[in-house]
Design an enzyme around this catalytic site. Structure first.
Site, PDB file in Angstrom:
ATOM      1  N   LYS A 195       0.912  -1.216   0.097  1.00 44.57           N
ATOM      2  CA  LYS A 195      -0.012  -0.065   0.117  1.00 44.57           C
ATOM      3  C   LYS A 195       0.930   1.194  -0.183  1.00 44.57           C
ATOM      4  O   LYS A 195       0.451   2.207  -0.906  1.00 44.57           O
ATOM      5  CB  LYS A 195      -1.039   0.022   1.187  1.00 44.57           C
ATOM      6  CG  LYS A 195      -2.063  -0.964   1.110  1.00 44.57           C
ATOM      7  CD  LYS A 195      -2.954  -0.866   2.279  1.00 44.57           C
ATOM      8  CE  LYS A 195      -4.186  -1.872   2.317  1.00 44.57           C
ATOM      9  NZ  LYS A 195      -4.913  -1.990   3.465  1.00 44.57           N
TER      10      LYS A 195
ATOM     11  N   SER B 269      -1.152   0.297   6.158  1.00 51.41           N
ATOM     12  CA  SER B 269      -1.750  -0.482   7.278  1.00 51.41           C
ATOM     13  C   SER B 269      -2.527  -1.255   6.691  1.00 51.41           C
ATOM     14  O   SER B 269      -3.091  -0.967   5.691  1.00 51.41           O
ATOM     15  CB  SER B 269      -2.277   0.406   8.294  1.00 51.41           C
ATOM     16  OG  SER B 269      -2.524  -0.480   9.351  1.00 51.41           O
ATOM     17  N   ASP B 270      -2.621  -2.495   7.299  1.00 52.84           N
ATOM     18  CA  ASP B 270      -3.639  -3.640   6.691  1.00 52.84           C
ATOM     19  C   ASP B 270      -3.850  -4.524   7.929  1.00 52.84           C
ATOM     20  O   ASP B 270      -2.873  -4.698   8.735  1.00 52.84           O
ATOM     21  CB  ASP B 270      -3.167  -4.562   5.834  1.00 52.84           C
ATOM     22  CG  ASP B 270      -4.082  -5.352   5.039  1.00 52.84           C
ATOM     23  OD1 ASP B 270      -5.103  -4.698   4.298  1.00 52.84           O
ATOM     24  OD2 ASP B 270      -4.327  -6.633   5.445  1.00 52.84           O
ATOM     25  N   GLN B 271      -5.093  -4.973   7.982  1.00 53.31           N
ATOM     26  CA  GLN B 271      -5.396  -5.750   9.223  1.00 53.31           C
ATOM     27  C   GLN B 271      -6.173  -7.020   8.864  1.00 53.31           C
ATOM     28  O   GLN B 271      -6.981  -6.821   7.840  1.00 53.31           O
ATOM     29  CB  GLN B 271      -6.313  -5.026  10.216  1.00 53.31           C
ATOM     30  CG  GLN B 271      -6.680  -5.795  11.348  1.00 53.31           C
ATOM     31  CD  GLN B 271      -7.596  -4.875  12.361  1.00 53.31           C
ATOM     32  OE1 GLN B 271      -8.808  -4.524  12.096  1.00 53.31           O
ATOM     33  NE2 GLN B 271      -7.048  -4.275  13.502  1.00 53.31           N
TER      34      GLN B 271
ATOM     35  N   GLY C  79      -0.800  -4.911  10.286  1.00 53.20           N
ATOM     36  CA  GLY C  79       0.669  -4.789   9.498  1.00 53.20           C
ATOM     37  C   GLY C  79       0.605  -3.111   9.481  1.00 53.20           C
ATOM     38  O   GLY C  79      -0.279  -2.385   9.225  1.00 53.20           O
TER      39      GLY C  79
END
Length: 192
Positions: free
Chosen positions: A52, A68-70, A105
């Site tokens: 991203k 960010s990633d979840q 992340g």
């Protein structure tokens, strides 16, 4: 300080980042967020947070870009955003009395130098034993269909929790601010 860019269209992440009282802009990266075969949840969120940030580097040179990633993990299975009432109800029925782990992340990329910091911040929610009626009342009240795990921890969703466990509660909402501050400080950003 280089301009700060949040690589996200999430209102939840934008609201969290605004707590740091730093000027920033937002842009939504266009990446494939598919889970790769054999990829662990930890590897997935770290890869996606970096992708991203990198996706916006060319269009935003000389920026500090936050990616960010979840994902939510229940019984060793990644559960995504439910998008519908029925899927949310099933997710919460499955989570009743169980523990849901959230892996977030986080990447901070300096698009001027190419240097990046990437990490994963875990947070666990231990759910109450929930009746079908409690679940349905909650879903009608808050409609958390765009939230992994089918609840909004920053809202009424907290009533579904027995307890939580982790170093940074903001990671549960999707942007671990404590770890982000560490990364920003390492880039010379003055905080507070």
């Amino acid at each position: 300080m280089l301009p700060l860019l949040l690589a996200s269209s999430s209102v939840y992440r934008r609201d969290l980042l605004s707590r740091l009282r730093l000027p920033f802009t937002c842009s939504s990266p266009d990446i494939d967020e598919s889970h790769r075969p054999g990829e662990s949840a930890l590897e997935l969120v770290q890869r996606l947070s970096l992708e991203k940030a990198k996706a916006l580097a060319a269009s935003h040179p000389a920026h500090l870009i936050i990616g960010s990633d979840q994902v939510a993990v229940l019984n060793d299975q990644i559960i995504g955003k439910p998008h519908t009432f029925d899927k949310a109800r099933q997710q919460l029925l499955n989570a009743s009395g169980a523990s849901v782990s959230f892996l977030t992340g986080l990447t901070l990329l300096n698009s001027q130098t190419g240097h990046h910091q990437t990490d994963c911040v875990p947070f666990t929610v231990h759910m109450r034993h929930l009746s079908a009626e409690q679940i349905e009342r909650y879903l009608h009240a808050e409609e958390p269909y765009d939230c992994a795990g089918s609840f909004k921890a920053e809202g009424l969703g907290v009533s579904l929790f027995q307890r939580t466990e982790g170093d940074d509660a903001t990671s549960l909402v999707g942007l671990p601010l404590i770890r982000l501050v560490d990364m920003l400080l390492a880039q010379g950003v003055a905080l507070p």
